[in-house]
Design a protein around this motif. Structure first.
Motif: not given
Length: 412
Positions: A180, A225, A234
């Motif tokens: 990320i 995620a 994401v």
């Protein structure tokens, strides 16, 4: 948290405390979640190192958990660690809603526990231990008497730990956070073909994590995620990357995958996507939000309001994987999407399966009632293509028609 049995029933052993399945208990289990922690492959560890070494490891693990809790080093207050079932430990959390922040705190707490245990245990041939965990909350079980509810919660959390449901290996949270921060996502584009002209009608934007990493495969990436509370982050990276790197023509469509819950996120509704679209010179009418409905839509009225919100801005809507999982006739009737993507399992070998052919024809007929264009996914053979066309489907996607490629032409 004091637990005192008053009725003689079959007990479960928690740190030497007998908890009976009785409704006469001195604590309230309505607002409660359970964190279950145990050692991965502990039986194999015991076979290699023997009972004495294994028992020593469990004592260190128990002491570490109690120390972290007593020192207020864990992110909760008023909790109790309980030893249960061989190498398993249960922590009772006085809360029901496990938010993304709670889940991240749990990851960090278990990871810290694992590091401390491995630092404290040392003997010849020692192999570092890996911990796993499972979660459950009172909202996930049926109404039961208090003692039975606690037993169900512990059983469910233990089962989730063993099968990996709701948890991921601890190192994945660090890998995901690095992804990320660096926005290390690769974008690919697979053509969607008009089957009468055999020319591209649009492109589906696909995303992958760092090559060679545990998060490279998209299903693992998005599943991880979601479970760690980073789905919005994401999907934002993937969505913006797909738009910025796309090479779609003026009349082409760009299909972008979204989960239903992302549509209702406040930060998604603030127009960030529109800014990126305008930045690269695209029109909202070229963007199709492809809803990947891997979970049931619990509140259709609210969901439909959000869908209308985006349609009013010029975006179009597609429903993905129709014919598999939760995606079905109810969703088609409620949403009336602009595009209906038939799941590849219905396409696979369709030329030899009359039932699949009937289902695809039915989807095509229903979709025509609200002017939805049907796209058959996963076409891989000439026979599948011919049969899909015979079923009246005018659009297709699959390796036979074109493999996903990056903006510079590299294939997946």
């Amino acid at each position: 948290m004091m637990i005192s049995p008053s009725v003689n029933r079959t007990p479960i052993l928690l740190d030497g405390i007998n908890v009976y399945t009785s409704n006469h208990l001195d604590c309230e289990f309505t607002n409660l979640s359970v964190l279950y922690i145990d050692v991965v492959d502990f039986s194999e560890f015991e076979q290699v190192h023997g009972y004495g070494a294994s028992n020593h490891v469990l004592e260190v693990l128990s002491d570490t958990l109690h120390e972290l809790i007593s020192e207020s080093a864990c992110p909760w207050t008023n909790v109790q660690a309980l030893r249960i079932w061989d190498d398993g430990f249960t922590i009772l959390l006085p809360q029901v809603v496990l938010s993304a922040e709670h889940i991240r705190n749990i990851h960090e707490f278990v990871h810290r526990t694992q590091d401390i245990v491995n630092a404290r245990v040392s003997f010849v041939g020692y192999t570092s231990l890996r911990l796993r965990y499972g979660l459950s909350s009172a909202l996930s079980i049926d109404e039961q008497r208090p003692g039975e509810r606690l037993y169900q919660l512990i059983t469910l959390a233990g089962r989730n730990a063993r099968r990996g449901s709701g948890t991921k290996p601890l190192f994945l949270i660090e890998e995901l956070e690095r992804l990320i921060e660096s926005k290390n996502i690769s974008s690919y584009y697979q053509p969607i073909i008009h089957l009468e002209t055999m020319t591209p009608f649009g492109w589906e934007g696909l995303s992958r994590g760092p090559m060679g990493s545990d998060l490279e495969h998209p299903r693992v990436l998005f599943d991880c995620a979601e479970q760690l509370g980073y789905l919005l982050d994401v999907e934002r990276i993937c969505r913006n990357q797909s738009i910025r790197q796309s090479k779609v023509g003026p009349g082409d469509k760009l299909f972008i995958n979204l989960s239903p819950k992302i549509l209702s996120e406040p930060t998604f509704r603030q127009g960030e996507t529109l800014k990126v679209i305008e930045e690269v010179g695209l029109d909202p009418k070229q963007i199709v939000f492809e809803i990947t409905e891997h979970h049931a839509i619990d509140d259709y009225p609210s969901f439909l309001k959000v869908v209308k919100h985006y349609r009013d801005q010029g975006y179009q809507i597609a429903i993905d994987d129709v014919g598999a999982g939760y995606s079905g006739l109810v969703t088609l009737m409620q949403v009336k999407p602009d595009f209906v993507k038939v799941d590849m399992e219905l396409v696979r070998g369709i030329e030899n399966d009359s039932t699949k052919q009937d289902i695809v024809r039915a989807i095509n007929y229903i979709s025509s009632g609200f002017a939805g264009k049907v796209i058959a996914e996963g076409i891989e053979t000439p026979d599948e293509l011919a049969c899909i066309q015979q079923c009246g489907v005018h659009y297709g996607q699959g390796f036979l028609l074109g493999r996903p490629k990056s903006a510079v032409g590299e294939e997946i």
